[in-house]
Design an enzyme around this catalytic site. Structure first.
Site, PDB file in Angstrom:
ATOM      1  CB  CYS A  49       6.315  -3.093   5.501  1.00  0.00           C
ATOM      2  SG  CYS A  49       7.848  -3.079   6.416  1.00  0.00           S
ATOM      3  CG  HIS A  50      10.190  -8.834   5.565  1.00  0.00           C
ATOM      4  ND1 HIS A  50      10.767  -9.216   6.755  1.00  0.00           N
ATOM      5  CD2 HIS A  50      10.040  -9.963   4.840  1.00  0.00           C
ATOM      6  CE1 HIS A  50      10.977 -10.526   6.734  1.00  0.00           C
ATOM      7  NE2 HIS A  50      10.547 -11.002   5.593  1.00  0.00           N
ATOM      8  CB  THR A  51       7.728  -5.030   9.895  1.00  0.00           C
ATOM      9  OG1 THR A  51       9.007  -4.489   9.568  1.00  0.00           O
ATOM     10  CG2 THR A  51       7.590  -5.097  11.399  1.00  0.00           C
ATOM     11  CG  HIS A  71       3.672  -1.032   9.540  1.00  0.00           C
ATOM     12  ND1 HIS A  71       3.710  -2.382   9.264  1.00  0.00           N
ATOM     13  CD2 HIS A  71       4.880  -0.544   9.186  1.00  0.00           C
ATOM     14  CE1 HIS A  71       4.906  -2.685   8.785  1.00  0.00           C
ATOM     15  NE2 HIS A  71       5.627  -1.596   8.717  1.00  0.00           N
ATOM     16  CD  GLU A  72       5.617   0.686   3.620  1.00  0.00           C
ATOM     17  OE1 GLU A  72       6.758   0.452   3.982  1.00  0.00           O
ATOM     18  OE2 GLU A  72       5.203   0.406   2.489  1.00  0.00           O
ATOM     19  CB  CYS A 101       4.416  12.363  22.991  1.00  0.00           C
ATOM     20  SG  CYS A 101       5.923  12.800  23.895  1.00  0.00           S
ATOM     21  CB  CYS A 104       9.107  12.436  25.939  1.00  0.00           C
ATOM     22  SG  CYS A 104       9.583  12.009  24.242  1.00  0.00           S
ATOM     23  CB  CYS A 107       9.307  14.740  21.482  1.00  0.00           C
ATOM     24  SG  CYS A 107       8.494  13.235  20.893  1.00  0.00           S
ATOM     25  CB  CYS A 115       8.302   9.467  20.874  1.00  0.00           C
ATOM     26  SG  CYS A 115       6.944   9.903  21.962  1.00  0.00           S
ATOM     27  NE  ARG A 119      11.739   4.724  22.592  1.00  0.00           N
ATOM     28  CZ  ARG A 119      12.928   4.803  23.208  1.00  0.00           C
ATOM     29  NH1 ARG A 119      13.703   3.744  23.297  1.00  0.00           N
ATOM     30  NH2 ARG A 119      13.326   5.940  23.713  1.00  0.00           N
ATOM     31  CB  CYS A 179       7.023   1.833   7.080  1.00  0.00           C
ATOM     32  SG  CYS A 179       8.095   0.586   7.804  1.00  0.00           S
ATOM     33  NE  ARG A 381       7.250  -1.247   1.399  1.00  0.00           N
ATOM     34  CZ  ARG A 381       8.170  -2.034   1.953  1.00  0.00           C
ATOM     35  NH1 ARG A 381       8.515  -3.162   1.355  1.00  0.00           N
ATOM     36  NH2 ARG A 381       8.733  -1.700   3.095  1.00  0.00           N
TER      37      ARG A 381
END
Length: 388
Positions: A49-51, A71-72, A101, A104, A107, A115, A119, A179, A381
């Site tokens: 992913c670009h992030t 993360h994907e 979680c 909270c 959530c 969250c 987060r 993601c 992707r």
């Protein structure tokens, strides 16, 4: 069922970023067992992913290296730490950069998915439980990335950031839902909520923008106008339901004016997926007065300020923002996977198609190729197969 490595350190391959902007190196690393509230996952597929690229380049933020990005992804639970009851070894899962979680105020709210505990945190390179890393090489720590670090054959993730999904779903397709695709899809379906027959403008036709267009297509929008500075993106965009294309560079007036003229006063909904503050203003100002809703998805630069005349709001336009498409990862992702499975199994034409987002595939050993494709702006992707 528990793996024979439960409670033990696992040695496996990971793609380590030793320094900013340098190619990743496939190394043998040690992955510690999961601690309280954590799970250890065997990653089978991960996409870029670009992030990941943005933080790997480390141009705009605090650099933290050595680090394992990614993360994907999709994988299987290998073992669980103390106190984890909702996941067990063998479960098919998507790790997610933000969590739930379930305790909270966010959530517990019907409206929020942000969250307090889990987060996204792009600066933290350690686990919340003890402030330590679970990755090391030769006794030296390797840092985590957004709590997922999926460019590794095994990774340790907080259980609140793991969505259990239908074991029949193909992980090499649904992993993109962890993601970008969910972010764009949810921005349209959960936040903009276009009605059947309505008009929608999408700013930015990268993977997230095309997922937003896919959401508008699923919702039955009659016109989906794609706005992008790169005309070569339009052909692909048609596959995602985009009916018309506007390149702001082709006009000597603001693009919001162009869209208003095309649509008899403005679109019903707009979704902004570029992060450019001028595109955000255009996205807001191009919706119709009386009922128009604009949704911001793209992440702005830290010094950006949004400027528009208050009359634009008083004339009954709505401006909204969203994070991860307003999906709660654990609660909502299983049903997004279900939308895709309905398409595959029941052949529902108005359901989610994922194959068209996956434009390249490489083995884990060639992960740097995925970075090259993205840096050149080729494809959407790139699926990376871990090859256990």
């Amino acid at each position: 069922m528990s793996s024979n490595a439960a409670g033990q350190v696992i040695r496996c391959k990971a793609a380590v970023a030793w320094e900013a902007g340098k190619p990743l190196v496939i190394e043998e690393v040690e992955v510690a067992p999961p601690q309280e509230g954590e799970v250890r996952l065997k990653i089978l597929f991960t996409s870029l992913c670009h992030t990941d690229v943005y933080f790997w380049e480390a141009k705009g933020q605090t650099p933290l290296f050595p680090r394992i990005f990614g993360h994907e992804a999709g994988g299987i639970v290998e073992s669980v730490g103390e106190g984890v009851t909702d996941l067990q070894p063998g479960d098919h899962v998507l790790p997610v950069f933000t969590g739930e979680c379930q305790q909270c105020r966010h959530c517990k709210s019907e409206e929020s998915n942000m969250c307090d505990l889990l987060r996204i945190n792009t600066d933290r390179g350690v686990m919340i439980h003890d402030g330590q890393t679970r990755f090391s090489k030769d006794g030296k720590p390797i840092y985590h990335f957004v709590g997922t670090s999926t460019f590794s054959e095994y990774t340790v993730v907080h259980s609140g950031c793991v969505a259990k999904i239908d074991p029949q779903a193909p992980l090499d397709k649904v992993c993109v839902l962890s993601c970008g695709i969910s972010t764009g899809l949810g921005a349209t379906l959960n936040v903009a909520k276009p009605t059947k027959g309505s008009t929608v403008a999408i700013f930015g036709l990268g993977a997230v923008g095309l997922a937003a267009a896919e959401g508008a297509r699923i919702a039955g929008a009659s016109r989906i106008i794609g706005i992008d500075l790169n005309p070569s993106r339009f052909n692909d965009a048609k596959k995602f339901g985009v009916t018309e294309f506007v390149n702001p560079k082709d006009y000597d007036k603001p693009v919001q004016q162009v869209i208003a003229e095309m649509t008899d006063g403005g679109v019903d909904r707009s979704v902004e997926c570029t992060g450019n503050v001028n595109a955000m203003i255009s996205a807001f100002e191009c919706v119709h007065d009386g009922w128009g809703v604009a949704v911001l998805v793209g992440v702005p630069n830290k010094d950006d300020a949004f400027k528009t005349h208050p009359m634009n709001l008083l004339n009954e336009r709505t401006l909204k923002g969203t994070f991860f498409g307003n999906y709660k990862p654990k609660t909502d992702l299983p049903s997004v996977v279900g939308k895709y499975m309905n398409k595959v199994v029941l052949h529902h034409n108005n359901e989610l198609e994922l194959e068209k987002f996956i434009t390249h595939q490489v083995p884990f050993s060639e992960i740097n190729k995925a970075f090259e494709y993205m840096l050149k702006g080729e494809g959407l992707r790139c699926m990376i197969t871990m090859g256990h």
